[in-house]
Write a protein that holds these residues in place. Structure first.
Motif, PDB file in Angstrom:
ATOM      1  N   GLY A 184       0.787  -1.230   0.000  1.00 34.34           N
ATOM      2  CA  GLY A 184       0.000   0.000   0.000  1.00 34.34           C
ATOM      3  C   GLY A 184       0.816   1.275   0.000  1.00 34.34           C
ATOM      4  N   LYS A 185       2.109   1.171  -0.168  1.00 34.11           N
ATOM      5  CA  LYS A 185       2.960   2.361  -0.180  1.00 34.11           C
ATOM      6  C   LYS A 185       2.934   3.013  -1.557  1.00 34.11           C
ATOM      7  N   LEU A 186       3.035   4.340  -1.583  1.00 36.73           N
ATOM      8  CA  LEU A 186       3.135   5.080  -2.841  1.00 36.73           C
ATOM      9  C   LEU A 186       4.544   5.603  -3.075  1.00 36.73           C
ATOM     10  N   ILE A 187       5.412   5.490  -2.051  1.00 36.95           N
ATOM     11  CA  ILE A 187       6.809   5.877  -2.198  1.00 36.95           C
ATOM     12  C   ILE A 187       7.661   4.820  -1.497  1.00 36.95           C
ATOM     13  N   VAL A 188       8.755   4.440  -2.145  1.00 39.22           N
ATOM     14  CA  VAL A 188       9.660   3.424  -1.599  1.00 39.22           C
ATOM     15  C   VAL A 188      11.078   3.982  -1.604  1.00 39.22           C
ATOM     16  N   SER A 189      11.947   3.337  -0.875  1.00 36.09           N
ATOM     17  CA  SER A 189      13.359   3.727  -0.851  1.00 36.09           C
ATOM     18  C   SER A 189      14.125   2.931  -1.894  1.00 36.09           C
ATOM     19  N   CYS A 190      15.035   3.580  -2.557  1.00 32.88           N
ATOM     20  CA  CYS A 190      15.833   2.944  -3.600  1.00 32.88           C
ATOM     21  C   CYS A 190      16.742   1.887  -2.971  1.00 32.88           C
ATOM     22  N   PRO A 191      16.753   0.677  -3.532  1.00 34.38           N
ATOM     23  CA  PRO A 191      17.569  -0.393  -2.962  1.00 34.38           C
ATOM     24  C   PRO A 191      19.038  -0.349  -3.406  1.00 34.38           C
ATOM     25  N   LEU A 192      19.378   0.538  -4.336  1.00 37.99           N
ATOM     26  CA  LEU A 192      20.734   0.563  -4.883  1.00 37.99           C
ATOM     27  C   LEU A 192      21.672   1.403  -4.039  1.00 37.99           C
ATOM     28  N   PRO A 193      22.942   1.042  -4.000  1.00 35.81           N
ATOM     29  CA  PRO A 193      23.910   1.886  -3.289  1.00 35.81           C
ATOM     30  C   PRO A 193      24.073   3.218  -4.030  1.00 35.81           C
ATOM     31  N   PRO A 194      24.402   4.277  -3.308  1.00 37.74           N
ATOM     32  CA  PRO A 194      24.482   5.616  -3.913  1.00 37.74           C
ATOM     33  C   PRO A 194      25.390   5.707  -5.133  1.00 37.74           C
ATOM     34  N   GLU A 195      26.451   4.913  -5.188  1.00 38.88           N
ATOM     35  CA  GLU A 195      27.374   5.013  -6.327  1.00 38.88           C
ATOM     36  C   GLU A 195      26.765   4.464  -7.619  1.00 38.88           C
TER      37      GLU A 195
END
Length: 152
Positions: free
Chosen positions: A129-140
């Motif tokens: 039910g989320k409309l925003i998620v956190s990116c699973p990739l490392p910042p680089e």
């Protein structure tokens, strides 16, 4: 070659229909031009990943030069190509990747697995039910762009 094998949308009605009719799967729309090197790279990744994500995602290419598509280009504020927008059950899915813009992925993915990871995280978040998620990739491995504001 991948732009021949993945559906390419050039009309507003086609985009509206695919957004409305894609149910219980993540819809991934790549806005870009088949003639640009960065878009070709992303299209190859999308095509190679198509089978791996087919149980939980649908991928389509959107021709950013098509006249009818300009309404979406303006709505999503697409100024850099390629840009990838995600939907789930007609809801726009957003992703926090450390930039100020959570509405789209700008640029290409480094690898096929990076794309699959992002699509899977969006699907899992949408199922909760989320409309925003956190990116699973490392910042680089997240593309970074310098934003310039004109006329300020």
């Amino acid at each position: 070659m991948s732009n021949i094998l993945l559906p390419t949308l050039t009309r507003k009605r086609e985009v509206d229909t695919i957004i409305r009719d894609t149910l219980d799967k993540v819809l991934i729309l790549r806005f870009g031009r088949a003639s640009e090197r960065e878009c070709v790279h992303l299209d190859e990744i999308l095509y190679k990943s198509c089978r791996d994500v087919s149980k939980f995602a649908t991928i389509a290419l959107v021709d950013a030069d098509a006249e009818e598509i300009q309404v979406y280009i303006k709505y999503f504020d697409i100024t850099m190509l390629p840009s990838t927008v995600f939907f789930f059950n007609a809801h726009h899915m957003k992703m926090n990747s450390g930039s100020a813009d959570h509405t789209k992925w700008v640029g290409s993915f480094h690898t096929k697995q990076d794309f699959i990871d992002v699509a899977e995280v969006i699907f899992r978040g949408a199922m909760k039910g989320k409309l925003i998620v956190s990116c699973p990739l490392p910042p680089e491995r997240i593309p970074r762009f310098q934003l310039l504001f004109k006329g300020l």
